[in-house]
Design a protein around this motif. Structure first.
Motif, short mmCIF file in Angstrom:
data_model
loop_
_atom_site.label_atom_id
_atom_site.label_comp_id
_atom_site.label_asym_id
_atom_site.label_seq_id
_atom_site.Cartn_x
_atom_site.Cartn_y
_atom_site.Cartn_z
N ASP A 1 1.05 4.21 -2.68
CA ASP A 1 0.92 5.60 -2.24
C ASP A 1 2.12 6.43 -2.72
OD1 ASP A 1 -0.42 7.65 -0.47
OD2 ASP A 1 1.58 7.58 0.44
N ARG A 2 3.31 5.84 -2.64
CA ARG A 2 4.51 6.54 -3.10
C ARG A 2 4.45 6.79 -4.61
NH1 ARG A 2 10.70 4.16 -3.00
NH2 ARG A 2 11.67 5.94 -4.08
N ILE B 1 1.76 7.12 -6.43
CA ILE B 1 0.77 8.17 -6.69
C ILE B 1 1.33 9.54 -6.33
CG2 ILE B 1 -1.49 9.05 -5.99
CD1 ILE B 1 -2.38 6.13 -5.66
N GLU B 2 2.05 9.63 -5.20
CA GLU B 2 2.66 10.90 -4.82
C GLU B 2 3.68 11.35 -5.86
OE1 GLU B 2 2.18 13.08 -2.40
OE2 GLU B 2 0.44 11.95 -1.70
N THR C 1 0.83 -1.20 0.00
CA THR C 1 0.00 0.00 0.00
C THR C 1 0.87 1.26 0.00
OG1 THR C 1 -1.73 -1.18 1.22
CG2 THR C 1 -1.85 1.22 1.20
N LEU C 2 1.94 1.22 0.81
CA LEU C 2 2.87 2.35 0.83
C LEU C 2 3.54 2.53 -0.53
CD1 LEU C 2 4.59 1.90 4.32
CD2 LEU C 2 2.84 3.58 3.67
#
Length: 453
Positions: A279-280, A282-283, A275-276
């Motif tokens: 998220d990374r 997407i960031e 998930t991280l």
């Protein structure tokens, strides 16, 4: 300096007027000289004719005899002239108008006045006029030659200038037309040859520049389209991989495949890690998009290079890089930088992490100062990169073969380069296969207050 088209047109106009006039003037000058010569010759001829007719008059019969008119006819025919004879002031033979040529032109100087005495001792006067004046015919001939020379000079001058202007204007315009037709068909590799410095040359230069700009624009558009397609493919791949893993582990937990609490905790940790990773990614995508649109906030402030370097080194966690050594190399004197420390720390951390990840076991950080540029070099002793990799290393989603399974997004270096360039600096790389890699960040130095330490 080559004449402009306007100057050429002015020269052409002047030459079209001046050259024919000059040729005509020269011809008329020659005509004047010939007229004087011919007049002198005719005067001599008239004197000789006068003497001859005076001798003939001495052989004339009396004016009242029947043979007088016949004899006058013979003399007139012999000299091809109009003859009028007067006796005691009265005309006794000939035409009333002697001084008119067949063309209706009067030439008084062509009339010869003669006084003579017949065989009977009668005093007669005669006027002899040439029916076709030699002087008149020659004058007309030379006038026609003069006019013809002027017309010929005019036609030749016009012809020469038409040919010259055709080479200067029509031929280049034809080449531009052919190039525009090729461009219309999609062939933009068709430059127009140009060796001119006049208006036509500037027009051709502008056309070639426009053609090249259109070609470059198409190339950029195609490159952008390829980049967009690669970006979409990269996003799809990099999202699908962790999401597929997350889906698999979630289904395992949901279906009760994993019974032990320890195993369930392990699955949850993997799900959290993936998930991280998403998220990374997407960031990073958000940052890259904002940078391309120049909408990523850059909060620049004055900071000393030494403070920035110390903060960067402290932020690096040795625990994240087992058995790796970070060495501080040569450090340049501290100067003032105008940067966003958070964004630049993001850049430096990414570069050091990459050096630890892909190097062998040793990373060296050093700084240097050249004129008004501050440089930070981050070097590793890894495998190095070949030329093809160096050309693509800053391309979004590009990853070397040995980095495909490390969990990175492939956007870090692209984002780092964009952030540095947003600060007015540059991010470059140098590497040799088997010799390691060095990334170099260069930033402009603030010229005032460079004594901050």
């Amino acid at each position: 300096m080559m004449a402009t088209l306007k100057v050429k047109m002015i020269i052409a106009l002047i030459s079209v007027i001046v050259i024919p006039l000059a040729v005509t003037a020269v011809s008329l000058a020659l005509l004047s000289q010939n007229i004087e010569r011919i007049s002198s010759e005719i005067d001599d001829s008239h004197k000789q004719t006068t003497e001859e007719i005076q001798l003939l008059f001495q052989e004339l019969p009396p004016v009242t005899s029947d043979g007088f008119d016949q004899r006058m006819d013979d003399i007139s025919a012999s000299y091809q002239a109009a003859l009028q004879v007067f006796y005691q002031g009265e005309p006794i033979y000939g035409e009333e108008e002697l001084n008119t040529s067949p063309n209706g032109l009067r030439f008084n100087y062509a009339t010869i006045s003669i006084e003579g005495e017949t065989s009977a001792g009668e005093q007669v006067q005669a006027e002899l006029s040439l029916k076709s004046s030699e002087l008149e015919s020659r004058i007309i001939k030379y006038i026609l030659i003069s006019i013809g020379s002027g017309v010929l000079a005019l036609l030749l001058t016009i012809g020469i200038w038409v040919w010259l202007l055709s080479r200067s204007v029509i031929t280049p315009l034809k080449a531009v037309y052919e190039a525009s037709e090729e461009a219309r068909k999609g062939n933009l590799d068709y430059p127009v040859p140009n060796g001119k410095k006049d208006e036509v040359g500037r027009f051709i230069s502008s056309f070639n520049l426009m053609r090249q700009e259109i070609k470059d624009s198409f190339a950029k558009k195609q490159a952008y389209e390829r980049s967009r397609q690669e970006l979409i493919a990269g996003i799809s791949h990099d999202l699908r991989t962790p999401l597929s893993s997350i889906q698999g582990y979630v289904e395992g937990l949901r279906d009760g495949v994993v019974k032990s609490e320890e195993r369930q905790h392990q699955y949850l940790n993997i799900i959290h890690k993936k998930t991280l990773q998403v998220d990374r990614l997407i960031e990073d995508l958000f940052d890259l998009t904002k940078l391309e649109l120049k909408k990523l906030p850059i909060d620049q402030q004055r900071i000393s290079s030494s403070s920035f370097t110390e903060d960067m080194i402290e932020a690096i966690s040795p625990a994240d890089h087992d058995n790796k050594i970070l060495t501080i190399g040569d450090m340049a004197p501290s100067v003032t930088l105008f940067i966003d420390p958070v964004r630049m720390q993001q850049v430096m951390t990414n570069l050091v992490d990459n050096a630890f990840r892909y190097g062998e076991n040793h990373v060296v950080v050093s700084t240097r100062l050249i004129k008004n540029q501050w440089y930070m070099d981050i070097s590793d002793n890894g495998l190095g990169m070949h030329e093809e990799m160096l050309e693509k290393i800053f391309t979004p989603f590009y990853r070397a073969d040995y980095a495909r399974n490390d969990g990175g997004s492939g956007l870090g270096l692209s984002i780092a380069k964009s952030i540095v360039e947003a600060h007015g600096g540059a991010l470059t790389v140098s590497s040799e296969k088997g010799e390691g890699t060095t990334f170099t960040v260069s930033l402009p130095v603030k010229r005032k207050d460079n004594n901050i330490s």
